[in-house]
Design a protein around this motif. Structure first.
Motif, mmCIF file in Angstrom:
data_model
loop_
_atom_site.group_PDB
_atom_site.id
_atom_site.type_symbol
_atom_site.label_atom_id
_atom_site.label_comp_id
_atom_site.label_asym_id
_atom_site.label_seq_id
_atom_site.Cartn_x
_atom_site.Cartn_y
_atom_site.Cartn_z
ATOM 1 N N UNK A 108 53.384 68.356 38.497
ATOM 2 C CA UNK A 108 54.274 67.468 37.750
ATOM 3 C C UNK A 108 53.912 66.004 37.980
ATOM 4 N N UNK A 109 53.385 65.677 39.165
ATOM 5 C CA UNK A 109 52.995 64.298 39.442
ATOM 6 C C UNK A 109 51.897 63.851 38.479
ATOM 7 N N UNK A 110 50.984 64.751 38.172
ATOM 8 C CA UNK A 110 49.947 64.457 37.184
ATOM 9 C C UNK A 110 50.563 64.405 35.790
ATOM 10 N N UNK A 162 54.245 72.787 16.380
ATOM 11 C CA UNK A 162 55.451 72.051 16.756
ATOM 12 C C UNK A 162 56.521 73.026 17.239
ATOM 13 N N UNK A 163 57.464 72.486 18.001
ATOM 14 C CA UNK A 163 58.630 73.244 18.470
ATOM 15 C C UNK A 163 59.637 72.221 18.980
ATOM 16 N N UNK A 164 60.905 72.594 19.040
ATOM 17 C CA UNK A 164 61.941 71.675 19.478
ATOM 18 C C UNK A 164 61.759 71.255 20.928
ATOM 19 N N UNK A 165 62.235 70.053 21.258
ATOM 20 C CA UNK A 165 62.081 69.515 22.608
ATOM 21 C C UNK A 165 62.687 70.433 23.659
ATOM 22 N N UNK A 166 63.913 70.923 23.461
ATOM 23 C CA UNK A 166 64.569 71.763 24.462
ATOM 24 C C UNK A 166 63.841 73.092 24.637
ATOM 25 N N UNK A 167 63.342 73.644 23.551
ATOM 26 C CA UNK A 167 62.602 74.900 23.652
ATOM 27 C C UNK A 167 61.302 74.698 24.419
ATOM 28 N N UNK A 168 60.633 73.594 24.164
ATOM 29 C CA UNK A 168 59.391 73.315 24.886
ATOM 30 C C UNK A 168 59.663 73.061 26.368
ATOM 31 N N UNK A 169 60.760 72.362 26.663
ATOM 32 C CA UNK A 169 61.120 72.107 28.062
ATOM 33 C C UNK A 169 61.470 73.407 28.775
ATOM 34 N N UNK A 170 62.145 74.301 28.078
ATOM 35 C CA UNK A 170 62.500 75.598 28.672
ATOM 36 C C UNK A 170 61.239 76.382 29.038
ATOM 37 N N UNK A 171 60.264 76.381 28.139
ATOM 38 C CA UNK A 171 59.020 77.094 28.399
ATOM 39 C C UNK A 171 58.278 76.504 29.592
ATOM 40 N N UNK A 172 58.205 75.168 29.609
ATOM 41 C CA UNK A 172 57.491 74.498 30.691
ATOM 42 C C UNK A 172 58.192 74.706 32.035
ATOM 43 N N UNK A 173 59.516 74.600 32.048
ATOM 44 C CA UNK A 173 60.283 74.801 33.274
ATOM 45 C C UNK A 173 60.082 76.214 33.813
ATOM 46 N N UNK A 185 65.431 71.659 35.507
ATOM 47 C CA UNK A 185 65.148 71.658 34.071
ATOM 48 C C UNK A 185 65.230 70.241 33.507
ATOM 49 N N UNK A 186 66.196 69.454 33.972
ATOM 50 C CA UNK A 186 66.389 68.095 33.466
ATOM 51 C C UNK A 186 65.164 67.208 33.719
ATOM 52 N N UNK A 187 64.471 67.453 34.838
ATOM 53 C CA UNK A 187 63.259 66.693 35.132
ATOM 54 C C UNK A 187 62.164 66.998 34.111
ATOM 55 N N UNK A 188 62.027 68.272 33.810
ATOM 56 C CA UNK A 188 61.012 68.692 32.841
ATOM 57 C C UNK A 188 61.349 68.142 31.458
ATOM 58 N N UNK A 189 62.617 68.212 31.092
ATOM 59 C CA UNK A 189 63.056 67.712 29.787
ATOM 60 C C UNK A 189 62.757 66.220 29.650
ATOM 61 N N UNK A 190 63.075 65.459 30.669
ATOM 62 C CA UNK A 190 62.839 64.016 30.640
ATOM 63 C C UNK A 190 61.343 63.704 30.571
ATOM 64 N N UNK A 191 60.554 64.482 31.312
ATOM 65 C CA UNK A 191 59.107 64.282 31.309
ATOM 66 C C UNK A 191 58.523 64.506 29.922
ATOM 67 N N UNK A 192 58.943 65.579 29.262
ATOM 68 C CA UNK A 192 58.412 65.878 27.929
ATOM 69 C C UNK A 192 58.866 64.846 26.907
ATOM 70 N N UNK A 193 60.110 64.409 27.000
ATOM 71 C CA UNK A 193 60.617 63.398 26.069
ATOM 72 C C UNK A 193 59.814 62.107 26.186
ATOM 73 N N UNK A 194 59.518 61.704 27.424
ATOM 74 C CA UNK A 194 58.745 60.491 27.638
ATOM 75 C C UNK A 194 57.317 60.659 27.137
ATOM 76 N N UNK A 195 56.728 61.831 27.374
ATOM 77 C CA UNK A 195 55.369 62.076 26.905
ATOM 78 C C UNK A 195 55.300 62.081 25.388
ATOM 79 N N UNK A 196 56.305 62.654 24.744
ATOM 80 C CA UNK A 196 56.354 62.649 23.272
ATOM 81 C C UNK A 196 56.363 61.215 22.749
#
Length: 247
Positions: A108-110, A162-173, A185-196
């Motif tokens: 996750x640091x990367x 493409x896929x929804x942000x929450x669905x992608x975060x769920x998969x990654x988490x 999960x919230x950390x992963x969600x925030x990370x993906x939102x920022x990357x998007x």
């Protein structure tokens, strides 16, 4: 039962698969390459390798920005390649300067820093050069964010996933926790939102759908349905090219 395509006499093509983080594009690309006997190139892993290099050499400042003066002189020297790991059914690993860093670049640091690295023009230029070298002989499947728009604008088959942000975060988490990582999960969600945000707004090669790309929203698509759809497209594309070459 999965069937591989018989493409011995079919023309070799370049398949470009772009999409958002954790949309499943890498899984699609990796399996397609395996099923049709192509080489798979994970372009995102290349940027992750650069981010890992920068982390290891303290090239991020206290405010989390990249120390460009420290990093840029090293970019031409970096060697990034791919190798199938023995005993794991051909799973491909990323090598940074000849060393396997596949596990480290998924940390996750990367992940929290890779978009910062990817928006640097000099880094993108070098990575695109390497990626285009991989594709000179065709017969490759490459996934990323600018493959169909910048790296291979003339690719014979372009897919945008493409896929929804929450669905992608769920998969990654789920992927990270299955590897034993203790992460919310919230950390992963925030990370993906920022990357998007970074990926779609950067000045150089932003993430966007190529005009001639075929889009797949895989929010509610099974893996089997997805691969059946992709294999059909691949087969239709190669058959059309072969028919055109025959006149």
């Amino acid at each position: 039962m999965q069937q591989n395509l018989e493409i011995t006499d079919a023309p070799k093509i370049v398949v470009a698969i772009d999409g958002f983080s954790s949309s499943g594009k890498s899984t699609m690309a990796r399996e397609l390459a395996k099923r049709v006997g192509y080489i798979y190139i994970d372009s995102g892993a290349m940027y992750r390798a650069v981010a890992l290099y920068a982390l290891r050499h303290d090239m991020f400042k206290e405010d989390n920005t990249v120390d460009l003066e420290a990093l840029l002189p090293h970019i031409p020297e970096l060697s990034i390649s791919f190798q199938k790991k023995a005993g794991e059914d051909g799973v491909q690993h990323t090598l940074l300067n000849g060393v396997d860093v596949e596990d480290e670049i998924r940390d996750l640091e990367v992940s929290n820093r890779v978009s910062l690295i990817a928006e640097i023009p000099q880094v993108r230029q070098r990575m695109v050069e390497l990626q285009q070298e991989f594709g000179k002989q065709k017969g490759i499947v490459m996934d990323g964010r600018d493959i169909g728009t910048t790296v291979f604008p003339n690719a014979e088959l372009k897919i945008f996933v493409s896929a929804g942000l929450h669905e992608r975060a769920r998969r990654r988490w789920r992927e990270l926790t299955q590897k034993g990582m203790d992460i919310r999960f919230e950390e992963v969600l925030a990370n993906l939102a920022e990357r998007d945000k970074i990926d779609t707004t950067r000045k150089v090669s932003p993430l966007k759908k190529a005009p001639d790309a075929i889009e797949l929203d895989n929010d509610a698509v099974t893996h089997e349905e997805q691969m059946e759809w992709l294999l059909k497209l691949f087969q239709e594309t190669t058959e059309n090219i072969e028919n055109e070459s025959r006149g």
